[in-house]
Design a protein around this motif. Structure first.
Motif, PDB file in Angstrom:
ATOM      1  N   ASN A  89       0.829  -1.208   0.000  1.00 57.16           N
ATOM      2  CA  ASN A  89       0.000   0.000   0.000  1.00 57.16           C
ATOM      3  C   ASN A  89       0.862   1.256   0.000  1.00 57.16           C
ATOM      4  OD1 ASN A  89      -1.761  -2.192   0.931  1.00 57.16           O
ATOM      5  ND2 ASN A  89      -3.260  -0.586   1.279  1.00 57.16           N
ATOM      6  N   ILE A  90       1.957   1.211   0.763  1.00 56.16           N
ATOM      7  CA  ILE A  90       2.880   2.348   0.790  1.00 56.16           C
ATOM      8  C   ILE A  90       3.518   2.541  -0.579  1.00 56.16           C
ATOM      9  CG2 ILE A  90       5.089   3.145   1.746  1.00 56.16           C
ATOM     10  CD1 ILE A  90       4.215   1.761   4.384  1.00 56.16           C
ATOM     11  N   LYS A  91       3.892   1.454  -1.211  1.00 52.92           N
ATOM     12  CA  LYS A  91       4.490   1.535  -2.549  1.00 52.92           C
ATOM     13  C   LYS A  91       3.506   2.130  -3.554  1.00 52.92           C
ATOM     14  CE  LYS A  91       6.905  -1.330  -5.987  1.00 52.92           C
ATOM     15  NZ  LYS A  91       8.182  -0.603  -5.963  1.00 52.92           N
ATOM     16  N   ASN A  92       2.216   1.798  -3.401  1.00 54.55           N
ATOM     17  CA  ASN A  92       1.208   2.383  -4.285  1.00 54.55           C
ATOM     18  C   ASN A  92       1.162   3.901  -4.141  1.00 54.55           C
ATOM     19  OD1 ASN A  92       0.382  -0.070  -5.358  1.00 54.55           O
ATOM     20  ND2 ASN A  92      -1.254  -0.358  -3.853  1.00 54.55           N
ATOM     21  N   VAL A  93       1.244   4.384  -2.896  1.00 50.30           N
ATOM     22  CA  VAL A  93       1.166   5.829  -2.646  1.00 50.30           C
ATOM     23  C   VAL A  93       2.380   6.556  -3.206  1.00 50.30           C
ATOM     24  CG1 VAL A  93       1.231   7.610  -0.836  1.00 50.30           C
ATOM     25  CG2 VAL A  93      -0.342   5.671  -0.632  1.00 50.30           C
ATOM     26  N   VAL A  94       3.582   6.047  -2.920  1.00 52.21           N
ATOM     27  CA  VAL A  94       4.796   6.801  -3.254  1.00 52.21           C
ATOM     28  C   VAL A  94       5.318   6.520  -4.657  1.00 52.21           C
ATOM     29  CG1 VAL A  94       5.497   7.022  -0.847  1.00 52.21           C
ATOM     30  CG2 VAL A  94       6.307   5.064  -2.184  1.00 52.21           C
ATOM     31  N   GLU A  95       4.883   5.406  -5.273  1.00 52.67           N
ATOM     32  CA  GLU A  95       5.424   5.063  -6.597  1.00 52.67           C
ATOM     33  C   GLU A  95       4.345   4.700  -7.608  1.00 52.67           C
ATOM     34  OE1 GLU A  95       9.947   3.474  -6.200  1.00 52.67           O
ATOM     35  OE2 GLU A  95       8.427   1.989  -5.724  1.00 52.67           O
ATOM     36  N   ASN A  96       3.680   3.568  -7.402  1.00 52.24           N
ATOM     37  CA  ASN A  96       2.800   3.022  -8.446  1.00 52.24           C
ATOM     38  C   ASN A  96       1.681   3.972  -8.850  1.00 52.24           C
ATOM     39  OD1 ASN A  96       4.378   0.743  -8.232  1.00 52.24           O
ATOM     40  ND2 ASN A  96       2.867  -0.470  -7.095  1.00 52.24           N
ATOM     41  N   ASP A  97       1.063   4.602  -7.874  1.00 53.58           N
ATOM     42  CA  ASP A  97      -0.053   5.519  -8.140  1.00 53.58           C
ATOM     43  C   ASP A  97       0.314   6.941  -7.742  1.00 53.58           C
ATOM     44  OD1 ASP A  97      -1.785   3.406  -9.027  1.00 53.58           O
ATOM     45  OD2 ASP A  97      -2.001   2.828  -6.928  1.00 53.58           O
ATOM     46  N   PHE A  98       1.549   7.294  -8.021  1.00 51.04           N
ATOM     47  CA  PHE A  98       2.089   8.589  -7.598  1.00 51.04           C
ATOM     48  C   PHE A  98       1.268   9.761  -8.113  1.00 51.04           C
ATOM     49  CE2 PHE A  98       4.908  12.225  -8.573  1.00 51.04           C
ATOM     50  CZ  PHE A  98       5.304  12.548  -7.281  1.00 51.04           C
ATOM     51  N   ARG A 364       2.037  13.270   2.353  1.00 48.32           N
ATOM     52  CA  ARG A 364       1.578  13.506   0.992  1.00 48.32           C
ATOM     53  C   ARG A 364       0.153  14.051   1.067  1.00 48.32           C
ATOM     54  NH1 ARG A 364       6.167  12.650   0.249  1.00 48.32           N
ATOM     55  NH2 ARG A 364       7.205  11.217  -1.198  1.00 48.32           N
ATOM     56  N   VAL A 365      -0.351  14.498  -0.066  1.00 49.13           N
ATOM     57  CA  VAL A 365      -1.743  14.926  -0.169  1.00 49.13           C
ATOM     58  C   VAL A 365      -2.352  14.220  -1.370  1.00 49.13           C
ATOM     59  CG1 VAL A 365      -3.310  16.861  -0.585  1.00 49.13           C
ATOM     60  CG2 VAL A 365      -1.301  17.185   0.851  1.00 49.13           C
ATOM     61  N   CYS A 366      -3.538  13.683  -1.195  1.00 47.23           N
ATOM     62  CA  CYS A 366      -4.244  13.065  -2.320  1.00 47.23           C
ATOM     63  C   CYS A 366      -4.700  14.180  -3.266  1.00 47.23           C
ATOM     64  CB  CYS A 366      -5.443  12.268  -1.807  1.00 47.23           C
ATOM     65  SG  CYS A 366      -6.322  11.371  -3.094  1.00 47.23           S
ATOM     66  N   THR A 367      -4.232  14.124  -4.510  1.00 49.08           N
ATOM     67  CA  THR A 367      -4.503  15.208  -5.451  1.00 49.08           C
ATOM     68  C   THR A 367      -5.716  14.948  -6.346  1.00 49.08           C
ATOM     69  OG1 THR A 367      -2.889  14.223  -6.961  1.00 49.08           O
ATOM     70  CG2 THR A 367      -2.110  15.983  -5.511  1.00 49.08           C
ATOM     71  N   LYS A 368      -6.172  13.719  -6.382  1.00 42.83           N
ATOM     72  CA  LYS A 368      -7.427  13.378  -7.061  1.00 42.83           C
ATOM     73  C   LYS A 368      -7.958  12.090  -6.458  1.00 42.83           C
ATOM     74  CE  LYS A 368      -4.853  11.518 -11.057  1.00 42.83           C
ATOM     75  NZ  LYS A 368      -4.706  11.568 -12.525  1.00 42.83           N
ATOM     76  N   ASP A 369      -9.280  11.948  -6.448  1.00 44.38           N
ATOM     77  CA  ASP A 369      -9.900  10.802  -5.793  1.00 44.38           C
ATOM     78  C   ASP A 369      -9.195   9.498  -6.181  1.00 44.38           C
ATOM     79  OD1 ASP A 369     -11.637  12.561  -4.696  1.00 44.38           O
ATOM     80  OD2 ASP A 369     -13.426  11.847  -5.733  1.00 44.38           O
ATOM     81  N   TYR A 370      -8.949   8.663  -5.174  1.00 48.30           N
ATOM     82  CA  TYR A 370      -8.174   7.438  -5.390  1.00 48.30           C
ATOM     83  C   TYR A 370      -8.940   6.240  -4.847  1.00 48.30           C
ATOM     84  CZ  TYR A 370      -4.357   4.035  -4.876  1.00 48.30           C
ATOM     85  OH  TYR A 370      -3.572   2.906  -4.936  1.00 48.30           O
ATOM     86  N   LYS A 371      -9.277   5.315  -5.720  1.00 47.47           N
ATOM     87  CA  LYS A 371      -9.936   4.078  -5.305  1.00 47.47           C
ATOM     88  C   LYS A 371      -8.872   3.053  -4.935  1.00 47.47           C
ATOM     89  CE  LYS A 371     -13.237   0.540  -6.759  1.00 47.47           C
ATOM     90  NZ  LYS A 371     -12.350  -0.573  -6.355  1.00 47.47           N
ATOM     91  N   MET A 372      -8.956   2.561  -3.710  1.00 52.22           N
ATOM     92  CA  MET A 372      -7.970   1.592  -3.253  1.00 52.22           C
ATOM     93  C   MET A 372      -8.037   0.330  -4.103  1.00 52.22           C
ATOM     94  SD  MET A 372      -6.574   3.186  -0.753  1.00 52.22           S
ATOM     95  CE  MET A 372      -5.566   1.811  -0.240  1.00 52.22           C
ATOM     96  N   PRO A 373      -6.877  -0.215  -4.524  1.00 51.42           N
ATOM     97  CA  PRO A 373      -6.879  -1.457  -5.317  1.00 51.42           C
ATOM     98  C   PRO A 373      -7.591  -2.588  -4.582  1.00 51.42           C
ATOM     99  CG  PRO A 373      -4.701  -0.447  -5.337  1.00 51.42           C
ATOM    100  CD  PRO A 373      -5.519   0.309  -4.319  1.00 51.42           C
TER     101      PRO A 373
END
Length: 489
Positions: A89-98, A364-373
């Motif tokens: 989940n952390i990898k998604n935030v900082v890399e995969n879904d940056f 970080r700040v969510c910059t657009k709505d993000y649906k969790m995988p």
């Protein structure tokens, strides 16, 4: 009297109702969360000045993992904050879904305080453009060119310690990194080792959020940037702001007028300015954050390394042996190349940053709505996100016996087995620390000179277990660290 009593009751009821409503946010999102306390949320000890925020977030991380959750919603005061704990989940935030989490929470208003228009605060395309402009200034080649500047500061550091029987290493290391960053960023000879009232040293320390008021203003501005701007809240004292702004103007004007050049950071920015893509204010802001991000973090890396070496004398002797063996091949001279061959040295520093990451969390700040995988949960645009670095680094699932100082964890063989987000002292992904190379180099040069020449042991004033300062946003020790010093023969 009765009217005043009713007014107090009404105020308390209103505040209580507000927090009860706010603290339903994550329940409505159906995201697992820990019970918050009114009005402090999930970080009451930090709010009361009893605990370092990084430590409190690490405790929350441990609780969330114990519940078996991959992530959780928490509240810092009344601000809903998303905390991922599973490494994927952390990898998604900082890399995969940056692209959903590309911004940081801002720390001030660039319009009223131009020094805030730096890489850490910039958002979106402004951040991308500035990062692209600055990247050539932080290559391995550029970092190598600054080695001689750092080495000169190291000579002063060794000379300072030479005739001391004991030394307080927190202040010693801060003086060293202040001199290094002052020289590399602004081309100044700060003489922090010699001058306790050096203006650069004084204003530099004041630029950090070290008081309760400064931290509260920073927290408020981070969560309500528009309101903070409207109220004209300053997060840097005006005289501190003016000092750094004027300093950058003077250095740039002097070099351009006299044709002076130097292998340092501000010179790299002056060269970019010639193309018209940077203003003097841009340069001032970048050199300012270069100082803020560089002097405290590298000083802490040096401090905690010396502390652990003083507690683990076998590791200290092994490190000293490696330094001496490698330098013997280079005629006894410390050089950029010789440092690259000190592999055990790297393991020691890596283990220090595991146990005491200089920055114990990143946001970080969510910059657009993000649906969790693979979930129905949606993290809304504008939601704050926090990555608990200290919690990850002291997780026994990744680092057995995490309180033990063991450089062997970072052997080449062991590093290959690590998840890419199990060790992130400089953050991870596109917004990781751009100055990582230089930060490590200055710490390694300073430590190399000290460990080569001196043997360090714990002084009776220094406890065997040291906590983190509740008043710091960094992994600063809660009290002074005194070490005994013995000259190596």
């Amino acid at each position: 009297m009765s009217f005043l009593f009713l007014a107090v009751i009404f105020t308390i009821f209103t505040i209580f109702t507000y927090f009860k409503r706010v603290f339903q946010y994550w329940n409505k999102k159906q995201l697992p969360n820990l019970q918050p306390q009114i009005p402090f949320g999930n970080c009451p000890n930090f709010a009361k000045g009893k605990e370092n925020l990084g430590v409190e977030l690490a405790h929350l991380y441990a609780q969330i993992k114990k519940e078996g959750w991959k992530h959780s919603g928490i509240y810092i005061f009344a601000f809903p904050t998303y905390m991922p704990v599973h490494l994927d989940n952390i990898k998604n935030v900082v890399e995969n879904d940056f692209e959903h989490f590309c911004d940081r929470m801002v720390g001030g208003n660039p319009k009223t305080e131009p020094l805030h228009a730096h890489l850490l605060n910039l958002k979106g395309t402004q951040w991308r453009d500035m990062r692209t402009k600055l990247r050539p200034s932080f290559t391995a080649g550029k970092t190598k060119m600054m080695f001689d500047i750092i080495k000169q500061c190291q000579d002063c550091l060794v000379k300072k310690v030479e005739n001391l029987g004991s030394v307080e290493v927190v202040e010693l290391c801060k003086n060293f990194t202040t001199d290094v960053i002052g020289s590399c960023a602004f081309g100044l000879d700060c003489k922090s080792m010699e001058n306790e009232i050096s203006p650069f040293k004084i204003y530099g320390r004041r630029a950090l959020p070290t008081t309760t008021l400064s931290r509260l203003k920073l927290t408020f501005f981070s969560n309500f940037p528009r309101l903070g701007s409207f109220l004209n809240i300053r997060t840097i004292d005006k005289d501190v702001h003016d000092f750094f702004m004027n300093l950058a103007h003077e250095v740039i004007e002097y070099r351009e007028k006299n044709g002076n050049t130097r292998h340092d950071f501000i010179q790299s920015l002056i060269e970019i300015k010639k193309s018209g893509s940077l203003t003097v204010e841009d340069i001032a802001a970048q050199t300012f954050v270069f100082f803020l991000a560089g002097f405290e973090t590298s000083a802490l890396l040096m401090t905690w390394t010396l502390y652990e070496l003083a507690k683990n004398l076998e590791i200290q002797e092994r490190l000293r042996d490696e330094i001496c063996d490698v330098l013997e091949k280079f005629d006894g001279k410390i050089s950029y190349q010789s440092l690259q061959e000190m592999k055990y040295f790297d393991q020691v520093m890596n283990e220090t940053m595991r146990k005491f990451p200089p920055v114990p969390f990143v946001n970080r700040v969510c910059t657009k709505d993000y649906k969790m995988p693979n979930e129905d949960t949606i993290i809304e645009k504008g939601t704050a996100v926090v990555i608990p670095i200290l919690g990850i680094h002291r997780d026994a699932d990744y680092y057995p016996d995490p309180e033990k100082f063991d450089p062997g964890r970072f052997s080449e063989e062991n590093k290959k087995k690590m998840h890419s987000c199990a060790y992130i002292p400089f953050g991870k992904g596109p917004r990781s620390c751009i100055g990582m190379r230089l930060g490590l180099l200055q710490a390694k040069v300073g430590l190399c000179g000290l460990v080569r020449n001196f043997r360090f042991t714990l002084n009776e004033k220094t406890p065997d277990v040291m906590g983190l300062n509740p008043g710091s946003l960094f992994s600063s020790p809660v009290e002074e660290i005194w070490l005994n010093v013995e000259k190596c023969l």
